[in-house]
Design a protein around this motif. Structure first.
Motif, PDB file in Angstrom:
ATOM      1  N   TYR A 212     -30.857 -26.850 -15.727  1.00 16.79           N
ATOM      2  CA  TYR A 212     -30.676 -26.961 -14.283  1.00 16.79           C
ATOM      3  C   TYR A 212     -31.924 -27.516 -13.596  1.00 16.79           C
ATOM      4  O   TYR A 212     -31.956 -27.664 -12.373  1.00 16.79           O
ATOM      5  CB  TYR A 212     -30.291 -25.613 -13.669  1.00 16.79           C
ATOM      6  N   GLY A 213     -32.957 -27.811 -14.384  1.00 13.69           N
ATOM      7  CA  GLY A 213     -34.192 -28.353 -13.853  1.00 13.69           C
ATOM      8  C   GLY A 213     -35.049 -28.886 -14.982  1.00 13.69           C
ATOM      9  O   GLY A 213     -34.640 -28.879 -16.152  1.00 13.69           O
ATOM     10  N   PRO A 214     -36.280 -29.324 -14.690  1.00 12.53           N
ATOM     11  CA  PRO A 214     -37.091 -30.028 -15.672  1.00 12.53           C
ATOM     12  C   PRO A 214     -37.890 -29.139 -16.625  1.00 12.53           C
ATOM     13  O   PRO A 214     -38.327 -29.618 -17.682  1.00 12.53           O
ATOM     14  CB  PRO A 214     -38.044 -30.857 -14.798  1.00 12.53           C
TER      15      PRO A 214
ATOM     16  N   ALA B  32     -19.328 -16.350 -15.262  1.00 11.01           N
ATOM     17  CA  ALA B  32     -20.698 -15.846 -15.192  1.00 11.01           C
ATOM     18  C   ALA B  32     -21.685 -16.933 -15.594  1.00 11.01           C
ATOM     19  O   ALA B  32     -21.492 -17.617 -16.604  1.00 11.01           O
ATOM     20  CB  ALA B  32     -20.865 -14.633 -16.093  1.00 11.01           C
ATOM     21  N   VAL B  33     -22.743 -17.065 -14.806  1.00  7.96           N
ATOM     22  CA  VAL B  33     -23.832 -17.988 -15.104  1.00  7.96           C
ATOM     23  C   VAL B  33     -25.093 -17.140 -15.247  1.00  7.96           C
ATOM     24  O   VAL B  33     -25.557 -16.540 -14.272  1.00  7.96           O
ATOM     25  CB  VAL B  33     -24.010 -19.021 -13.976  1.00  7.96           C
ATOM     26  N   VAL B  34     -25.622 -17.055 -16.462  1.00  7.01           N
ATOM     27  CA  VAL B  34     -26.821 -16.250 -16.725  1.00  7.01           C
ATOM     28  C   VAL B  34     -27.997 -17.206 -16.879  1.00  7.01           C
ATOM     29  O   VAL B  34     -28.018 -18.027 -17.797  1.00  7.01           O
ATOM     30  CB  VAL B  34     -26.649 -15.379 -17.977  1.00  7.01           C
ATOM     31  N   ALA B  35     -28.964 -17.096 -15.957  1.00  6.44           N
ATOM     32  CA  ALA B  35     -30.015 -18.101 -15.851  1.00  6.44           C
ATOM     33  C   ALA B  35     -31.378 -17.551 -16.236  1.00  6.44           C
ATOM     34  O   ALA B  35     -31.747 -16.430 -15.875  1.00  6.44           O
ATOM     35  CB  ALA B  35     -30.074 -18.641 -14.422  1.00  6.44           C
TER      36      ALA B  35
ATOM     37  N   VAL C 272     -29.039 -21.573  -8.642  1.00  6.44           N
ATOM     38  CA  VAL C 272     -27.884 -21.368  -7.766  1.00  6.44           C
ATOM     39  C   VAL C 272     -27.401 -22.702  -7.206  1.00  6.44           C
ATOM     40  O   VAL C 272     -26.186 -22.963  -7.143  1.00  6.44           O
ATOM     41  CB  VAL C 272     -28.246 -20.388  -6.633  1.00  6.44           C
ATOM     42  N   ALA C 273     -28.331 -23.562  -6.821  1.00 10.87           N
ATOM     43  CA  ALA C 273     -27.955 -24.866  -6.279  1.00 10.87           C
ATOM     44  C   ALA C 273     -27.235 -25.714  -7.327  1.00 10.87           C
ATOM     45  O   ALA C 273     -26.233 -26.381  -7.025  1.00 10.87           O
ATOM     46  CB  ALA C 273     -29.196 -25.597  -5.765  1.00 10.87           C
ATOM     47  N   TRP C 274     -27.744 -25.694  -8.565  1.00 11.98           N
ATOM     48  CA  TRP C 274     -27.074 -26.441  -9.639  1.00 11.98           C
ATOM     49  C   TRP C 274     -25.641 -25.931  -9.802  1.00 11.98           C
ATOM     50  O   TRP C 274     -24.696 -26.724  -9.925  1.00 11.98           O
ATOM     51  CB  TRP C 274     -27.822 -26.282 -10.958  1.00 11.98           C
ATOM     52  N   THR C 275     -25.488 -24.613  -9.783  1.00 12.49           N
ATOM     53  CA  THR C 275     -24.159 -24.021  -9.941  1.00 12.49           C
ATOM     54  C   THR C 275     -23.240 -24.443  -8.798  1.00 12.49           C
ATOM     55  O   THR C 275     -22.074 -24.817  -9.029  1.00 12.49           O
ATOM     56  CB  THR C 275     -24.270 -22.497 -10.011  1.00 12.49           C
ATOM     57  N   ALA C 276     -23.737 -24.383  -7.578  1.00 12.87           N
ATOM     58  CA  ALA C 276     -22.917 -24.754  -6.422  1.00 12.87           C
ATOM     59  C   ALA C 276     -22.417 -26.187  -6.529  1.00 12.87           C
ATOM     60  O   ALA C 276     -21.284 -26.493  -6.114  1.00 12.87           O
ATOM     61  CB  ALA C 276     -23.730 -24.572  -5.140  1.00 12.87           C
ATOM     62  N   ARG C 277     -23.223 -27.060  -7.113  1.00  9.67           N
ATOM     63  CA  ARG C 277     -22.883 -28.482  -7.149  1.00  9.67           C
ATOM     64  C   ARG C 277     -22.081 -28.896  -8.375  1.00  9.67           C
ATOM     65  O   ARG C 277     -21.464 -29.962  -8.370  1.00  9.67           O
ATOM     66  CB  ARG C 277     -24.169 -29.298  -7.067  1.00  9.67           C
ATOM     67  N   HIS C 278     -22.056 -28.070  -9.418  1.00  7.12           N
ATOM     68  CA  HIS C 278     -21.428 -28.498 -10.671  1.00  7.12           C
ATOM     69  C   HIS C 278     -20.305 -27.592 -11.169  1.00  7.12           C
ATOM     70  O   HIS C 278     -19.564 -27.980 -12.067  1.00  7.12           O
ATOM     71  CB  HIS C 278     -22.493 -28.594 -11.784  1.00  7.12           C
ATOM     72  N   ILE C 279     -20.190 -26.390 -10.618  1.00 12.67           N
ATOM     73  CA  ILE C 279     -19.293 -25.408 -11.232  1.00 12.67           C
ATOM     74  C   ILE C 279     -17.825 -25.765 -11.055  1.00 12.67           C
ATOM     75  O   ILE C 279     -16.973 -25.359 -11.868  1.00 12.67           O
ATOM     76  CB  ILE C 279     -19.597 -23.996 -10.685  1.00 12.67           C
ATOM     77  N   ALA C 280     -17.470 -26.534 -10.031  1.00 13.92           N
ATOM     78  CA  ALA C 280     -16.070 -26.908  -9.836  1.00 13.92           C
ATOM     79  C   ALA C 280     -15.553 -27.707 -11.024  1.00 13.92           C
ATOM     80  O   ALA C 280     -14.381 -27.575 -11.413  1.00 13.92           O
ATOM     81  CB  ALA C 280     -15.901 -27.703  -8.543  1.00 13.92           C
TER      82      ALA C 280
END
Length: 295
Positions: free
Chosen positions: A52-54, A106-109, A130-138
């Motif tokens: 979800y990030g670098p 469930a997304v365990v980060a 959370v932002a990655w999830t909001a943008r990709h989970i659909a």
């Protein structure tokens, strides 16, 4: 006198669970390894090591419910505890499985830990997850309009700050308004002055800013809130933290689902999400009811 062989199910389950866990622990397994080993593998499909990030610890695991659903699944992003010094998403398979078993994605980060980083880097990481999830989970069958953030202990702090303080999601171009709610299990929400020597360097104490405390961000803008702790918690004092935050949010007009479980300790707040410890406290039932409730 009641026949001891006819104990109510909850009491019987508690009697059986402890010996089982102890036996496996004596076999050389850690507590989370034991709980993961006992978790069902039929309730979820795992998508592991998703970036979800670098950074190397910018990774998350996604537990997709196998239960057929007519509508997209609600989504919970979970952050674990460990005094911001230790922990791994792989240790919390039992949490992902528990939520998936109720039809919740469930997304365990993971997030960066001390000494590699100090406050507030792990909050930036949490918001990024959370932002990655909001943008990709659909695209994975999740419902971004039913997105929740949840955490236990230090992870409960992370969840609280992401939900209550708009700075962190704001850095990702979003706001806490994207959340359908947040859930805190035995989180530290008011811990200044810091007394735990392990936590002092994490927050650069005594130079810790007061706006690092979730209680200072309780406002009417907060998402719907779920707060739980146990009266047997000796690690994070429940009255000062969970009860106080519940009161402040309630006074601000926020819908707060608050409960203290009698006799439940700090570790068991998360452990009771797992089979066979669910008879210890109805944490999973309560979490599921909150997440699955109509808006």
């Amino acid at each position: 006198m009641r026949n001891p062989l006819c104990l109510p199910w909850a009491r019987m389950a508690r009697c059986l669970a402890v010996p089982l866990v102890v036996i496996l622990a004596l076999a050389g397994c850690s507590g989370t390894q034991v709980l993961n080993a006992l978790a069902s593998s039929n309730t979820y499909t795992l998508q592991a090591d998703v970036p979800y990030g670098p950074e190397p610890r910018h990774r998350l695991d996604i537990y997709l419910p196998t239960r057929p659903a007519a509508t997209p699944a609600p989504v919970v992003v979970f952050f674990y505890g460990g005094t911001w010094r230790e922990g791994s998403r792989k240790d919390y398979l039992f949490v992902g499985e528990a939520l998936a078993s109720r039809g919740i994605m469930a997304v365990v980060a993971d997030y960066q830990l001390y000494p590699a980083v100090t406050y507030p880097s792990f909050l930036h990481d949490s918001a990024k997850a959370v932002a990655w999830t909001a943008r990709h989970i659909a695209g994975l069958g999740g419902d971004p309009n039913k997105l929740f953030v949840m955490g236990h202990s230090a992870g409960g702090y992370n969840a609280a700050m992401v939900a209550l303080d708009p700075r962190w999601l704001g850095a990702e171009g979003l706001s806490p308004g994207i959340l359908a709610g947040w859930l805190g299990l035995a989180g530290p929400y008011d811990f200044l002055p810091i007394e735990n020597p392990d936590v002092m360097p994490v927050f650069s104490f005594p130079g810790t800013p007061t706006d690092s405390q979730p209680i200072n961000h309780a406002s009417a803008q907060a998402p719907r809130t779920f707060l739980r702790a146990g009266t047997g918690d000796t690690a994070v004092e429940p009255q000062r933290n969970t009860m106080q935050l519940a009161r402040l949010l309630g006074e601000a007009g926020v819908k707060v689902d608050f409960r203290l479980y009698s006799g439940v300790g700090h570790v068991m707040m998360a452990g009771s999400l797992a089979w066979p410890l669910r008879a210890w406290a109805p944490v999973l039932d309560d979490v599921s009811a909150f997440v699955l409730a109509p808006p």
